[in-house]
Design a protein around this motif. Structure first.
Motif, PDB file in Angstrom:
ATOM      1  N   ASP A 114       0.832  -1.206   0.000  1.00 42.98           N
ATOM      2  CA  ASP A 114       0.000   0.000   0.000  1.00 42.98           C
ATOM      3  C   ASP A 114       0.866   1.254   0.000  1.00 42.98           C
ATOM      4  O   ASP A 114       0.570   2.234  -0.711  1.00 42.98           O
ATOM      5  CB  ASP A 114      -0.914   0.013   1.228  1.00 42.98           C
ATOM      6  CG  ASP A 114      -1.990  -1.061   1.182  1.00 42.98           C
ATOM      7  OD1 ASP A 114      -2.292  -1.538   0.064  1.00 42.98           O
ATOM      8  OD2 ASP A 114      -2.517  -1.418   2.251  1.00 42.98           O
ATOM      9  N   TYR A 115       1.943   1.234   0.772  1.00 42.85           N
ATOM     10  CA  TYR A 115       2.851   2.379   0.831  1.00 42.85           C
ATOM     11  C   TYR A 115       3.521   2.628  -0.526  1.00 42.85           C
ATOM     12  O   TYR A 115       3.620   3.770  -0.986  1.00 42.85           O
ATOM     13  CB  TYR A 115       3.905   2.146   1.908  1.00 42.85           C
ATOM     14  CG  TYR A 115       4.996   3.189   1.937  1.00 42.85           C
ATOM     15  CD1 TYR A 115       4.793   4.418   2.542  1.00 42.85           C
ATOM     16  CD2 TYR A 115       6.235   2.951   1.340  1.00 42.85           C
ATOM     17  CE1 TYR A 115       5.783   5.385   2.561  1.00 42.85           C
ATOM     18  CE2 TYR A 115       7.231   3.908   1.353  1.00 42.85           C
ATOM     19  CZ  TYR A 115       7.008   5.121   1.959  1.00 42.85           C
ATOM     20  OH  TYR A 115       7.980   6.075   1.958  1.00 42.85           O
ATOM     21  N   GLU A 175       2.389   1.882  -3.386  1.00 50.50           N
ATOM     22  CA  GLU A 175       1.385   2.389  -4.330  1.00 50.50           C
ATOM     23  C   GLU A 175       1.075   3.861  -4.073  1.00 50.50           C
ATOM     24  O   GLU A 175       1.032   4.669  -5.007  1.00 50.50           O
ATOM     25  CB  GLU A 175       0.103   1.569  -4.227  1.00 50.50           C
ATOM     26  CG  GLU A 175      -0.987   2.046  -5.187  1.00 50.50           C
ATOM     27  CD  GLU A 175      -2.235   1.197  -5.118  1.00 50.50           C
ATOM     28  OE1 GLU A 175      -3.063   1.297  -6.044  1.00 50.50           O
ATOM     29  OE2 GLU A 175      -2.404   0.438  -4.145  1.00 50.50           O
ATOM     30  N   SER A 176       0.854   4.223  -2.814  1.00 50.50           N
ATOM     31  CA  SER A 176       0.473   5.601  -2.497  1.00 50.50           C
ATOM     32  C   SER A 176       1.629   6.591  -2.662  1.00 50.50           C
ATOM     33  O   SER A 176       1.418   7.737  -3.073  1.00 50.50           O
ATOM     34  CB  SER A 176      -0.070   5.676  -1.061  1.00 50.50           C
ATOM     35  OG  SER A 176       0.918   5.281  -0.129  1.00 50.50           O
ATOM     36  N   SER A 177       2.850   6.155  -2.366  1.00 48.63           N
ATOM     37  CA  SER A 177       4.000   7.071  -2.400  1.00 48.63           C
ATOM     38  C   SER A 177       4.721   7.099  -3.735  1.00 48.63           C
ATOM     39  O   SER A 177       5.280   8.131  -4.126  1.00 48.63           O
ATOM     40  CB  SER A 177       4.996   6.688  -1.296  1.00 48.63           C
ATOM     41  OG  SER A 177       4.407   6.786  -0.022  1.00 48.63           O
ATOM     42  N   GLN A 182       3.373   5.233  -6.701  1.00 50.64           N
ATOM     43  CA  GLN A 182       2.465   4.791  -7.769  1.00 50.64           C
ATOM     44  C   GLN A 182       2.889   3.445  -8.373  1.00 50.64           C
ATOM     45  O   GLN A 182       2.738   3.204  -9.570  1.00 50.64           O
ATOM     46  CB  GLN A 182       2.354   5.859  -8.877  1.00 50.64           C
ATOM     47  CG  GLN A 182       1.623   7.112  -8.457  1.00 50.64           C
ATOM     48  CD  GLN A 182       2.424   7.962  -7.474  1.00 50.64           C
ATOM     49  OE1 GLN A 182       3.548   8.355  -7.762  1.00 50.64           O
ATOM     50  NE2 GLN A 182       1.854   8.250  -6.313  1.00 50.64           N
TER      51      GLN A 182
END
Length: 254
Positions: free
Chosen positions: A114-115, A117-119, A121
């Motif tokens: 998740d990290y 992906e969010s930080s 992409q």
């Protein structure tokens, strides 16, 4: 593998290879994990490619080495040195020599995905894999019994060990590649047999290897990968159970 009171998992590995090279702030990731993984190792690798120089007379030019990406990799270990996280511009992985449960693994892995992906992409991975390396080691006082696994291992895995019975057996490893029963994009490579850590010296330990590596063969989205975790884990357990017999199950439940 992990449902018994004790297991023979010598190493567990889960790895995610990024779709492309990514500039990742590995120092920031260290800050998030250094409390639980305080032992830090750094490694830089300079990648390169070979290109052919242009030639004006239509002949093949001379090969030339061209530098490409500088890959910075951070390896973080826990205090007991039995768990390791690796992160670089190209992949993320987790390894353990003290595997307990797959639920514990997911609790560590999913927040990292998740990290990323969010930080950064990072939403797609060209390959991911879940691997269990089982090294079943039993006491043995008679060298003749080093190769006797009939009460512990499925006889189908032992059927070719005596093919060269006139010679001393130093090592016996076979490889099977099979497609997943639930997803055609998942493949399993199973290595099994009698390894010899002292090869080419004579075999001295009663050890049997069951190495199960399940991995993707196509580019996949992160959400699809996460949804496959439990199914791959379940199928790898089924493969392991197919390899062993009741005496080994009883031994792992003592």
């Amino acid at each position: 593998m992990g449902k018994y009171k004790k297991n023979f998992i010598a190493n567990f590995i889960i790895r995610f290879d990024f779709e492309k090279f990514n500039e990742i702030d590995v120092k920031k990731i260290v800050e998030n994990y250094e409390k639980d993984f305080p032992i830090i190792e750094n490694k830089n690798t300079q990648e390169h490619q070979i290109i052919m120089e242009d030639s004006s007379d239509n002949k093949i030019g001379a090969p030339k080495l061209e530098l490409t990406n500088l890959v910075h990799e951070i390896s973080m270990m826990n205090s007991n040195q039995d768990e390791r996280i690796k992160i670089s511009s190209k992949f993320f992985s987790y390894e353990s020599t003290n595997y307990k449960t797959f639920d514990n693994v997911k609790k560590l892995i999913c927040p990292m995905l998740d990290y990323l992906e969010s930080s950064y992409q990072i939403k797609r991975y060209k390959r991911f894999g879940i691997r269990y390396i089982n090294l079943i080691n039993l006491p043995c006082t008679n060298k003749k019994n080093l190769f006797d696994w009939n009460n512990f291992i499925n006889e189908k895995l032992l059927s070719t060990r005596d093919l060269f019975s006139d010679n001393e057996l130093l090592q016996f490893i076979q490889i099977h590649n099979i497609k997943s029963s639930f997803n055609e994009d998942i493949i399993y490579t199973i290595q099994s047999g009698i390894p010899n850590q002292n090869f080419p010296a004579s075999l001295m330990e009663k050890t049997f290897l069951i190495d199960i590596d399940g991995y993707s063969k196509v580019l996949m989205e992160k959400e699809e990968i996460v949804s496959l975790f439990d199914e791959i884990h379940k199928e790898e357990n089924f493969i392991f159970e197919s390899c062993i017999k009741e005496d080994l199950r009883s031994l792992m439940n003592e």
